[in-house]
Design a protein around this motif. Structure first.
Motif, mmCIF file in Angstrom:
data_model
loop_
_atom_site.group_PDB
_atom_site.id
_atom_site.type_symbol
_atom_site.label_atom_id
_atom_site.label_comp_id
_atom_site.label_asym_id
_atom_site.label_seq_id
_atom_site.Cartn_x
_atom_site.Cartn_y
_atom_site.Cartn_z
ATOM 1 N N TRP A 64 0.655 -0.992 -0.038
ATOM 2 C CA TRP A 64 0.636 -0.178 -0.082
ATOM 3 C C TRP A 64 1.418 0.751 -0.035
ATOM 4 C CZ3 TRP A 64 0.348 -3.023 4.319
ATOM 5 C CH2 TRP A 64 1.088 -2.289 5.488
ATOM 6 N N ARG A 65 0.181 2.649 -0.813
ATOM 7 C CA ARG A 65 1.302 3.517 -0.277
ATOM 8 C C ARG A 65 0.379 4.719 0.593
ATOM 9 N NH1 ARG A 65 4.173 5.356 -4.424
ATOM 10 N NH2 ARG A 65 3.725 3.708 -5.634
ATOM 11 N N SER A 66 1.144 5.579 1.421
ATOM 12 C CA SER A 66 0.867 6.018 2.457
ATOM 13 C C SER A 66 0.942 7.302 1.654
ATOM 14 C CB SER A 66 1.506 5.931 3.873
ATOM 15 O OG SER A 66 2.476 6.026 3.426
ATOM 16 N N GLN A 73 -0.130 9.526 -6.098
ATOM 17 C CA GLN A 73 1.084 8.676 -6.905
ATOM 18 C C GLN A 73 2.254 8.821 -5.683
ATOM 19 O OE1 GLN A 73 1.102 6.208 -8.586
ATOM 20 N NE2 GLN A 73 -1.094 6.106 -9.135
ATOM 21 N N THR A 74 2.016 10.060 -4.733
ATOM 22 C CA THR A 74 3.049 10.053 -3.833
ATOM 23 C C THR A 74 3.257 10.047 -2.772
ATOM 24 O OG1 THR A 74 2.158 12.039 -2.677
ATOM 25 C CG2 THR A 74 3.310 12.360 -5.170
ATOM 26 N N ASP A 76 5.712 6.916 0.933
ATOM 27 C CA ASP A 76 5.945 6.110 0.529
ATOM 28 C C ASP A 76 5.396 4.325 0.588
ATOM 29 O OD1 ASP A 76 8.007 7.777 1.420
ATOM 30 O OD2 ASP A 76 7.129 7.080 3.815
ATOM 31 N N VAL A 77 5.827 3.420 -0.134
ATOM 32 C CA VAL A 77 4.764 2.235 0.066
ATOM 33 C C VAL A 77 5.736 1.824 0.419
ATOM 34 C CG1 VAL A 77 5.154 0.860 -1.783
ATOM 35 C CG2 VAL A 77 5.589 2.409 -2.872
ATOM 36 N N SER A 78 4.729 0.746 1.507
ATOM 37 C CA SER A 78 4.932 -0.328 2.527
ATOM 38 C C SER A 78 4.318 -1.252 2.075
ATOM 39 C CB SER A 78 4.022 0.108 3.792
ATOM 40 O OG SER A 78 4.266 1.468 4.378
#
Length: 146
Positions: A64-66, A73-74, A76-78
C-alpha cells in the motif's frame, strides 16, 4: 419485494430439513485462495497410524502507499508479508506437492482454514493455523526435485 423474495429463495436453497428430525442443517463455506511464493521446500511427515502429509510454507504480500488519498502517486510504499503453513493430505496432490513445489516458486493454493492445537517439545500447548490444500496451481516453471 423482489429483494425479500430472493432472500427467501436463497434461504430455501441453503437450508435442508432432515426427514426424521426437526434439525436444520445449513451449508457453510470455509474456502481460502492464496497466491504467493513458497518459503521452503516441502517435507513429508507421517505420524504413526495416520496418512502422510506434505507440509510447506508460503508467503503472501500486501502493498500500500501512504499519502494524501487513494489515487495519490506520492508517499511511501509499505509492504506486509504474511506467512502461511500449507498441509496437503490428498494422496495424488500430496506427492505432486512434495516432488514439484520448490522454494521461491510462485503458486496458487486453494483449500480451507484449519485451527488446531499441539504440544511443543517443551511441553507447552500451542495453537496453529493451517491451510489444508485441495488444489495447487503452478505459476512458475516446474523442475524435478534433485
Amino acid at each position: 419485494m423482489l429483494r425479500n423474495g430472493s432472500a427467501l429463495l436463497f434461504r430455501q436453497m441453503v437450508r435442508h430439513r432432515s426427514t426424521d428430525t426437526s434439525l436444520i442443517l445449513e451449508r457453510s463455506i470455509n474456502r481460502v485462495q492464496l497466491l504467493g511464493r513458497v518459503g521452503q521446500d516441502p517435507v513429508m511427515r507421517q505420524v504413526e497410524g495416520r496418512n502422510p502429509v506434505t507440509i510447506f510454507s508460503m508467503a503472501t504480500n500486501e502493498m500500500w502507499r501512504s499519502g494524501e488519498g487513494e489515487v495519490s502517486q506520492t508517499g511511501d510504499v509499505s509492504q506486509k508479508t504474511t506467512w502461511h503453513r500449507i498441509s496437503v493430505f490428498k494422496p495424488g496432490l500430496r506427492d505432486v506437492a512434495y516432488h514439484y513445489v520448490k522454494k521461491g516458486a510462485r503458486i496458487l493454493v486453494e483449500g480451507k482454514l484449519d485451527y488446531g492445537e499441539y504440544v511443543d517439545k517443551n511441553n507447552v500447548k500451542r495453537q496453529a493455523t493451517t491451510i489444508i490444500a485441495d488444489n495447487i496451481v503452478f505459476l512458475s516453471e516446474i523442475r524435478d526435485r534433485e
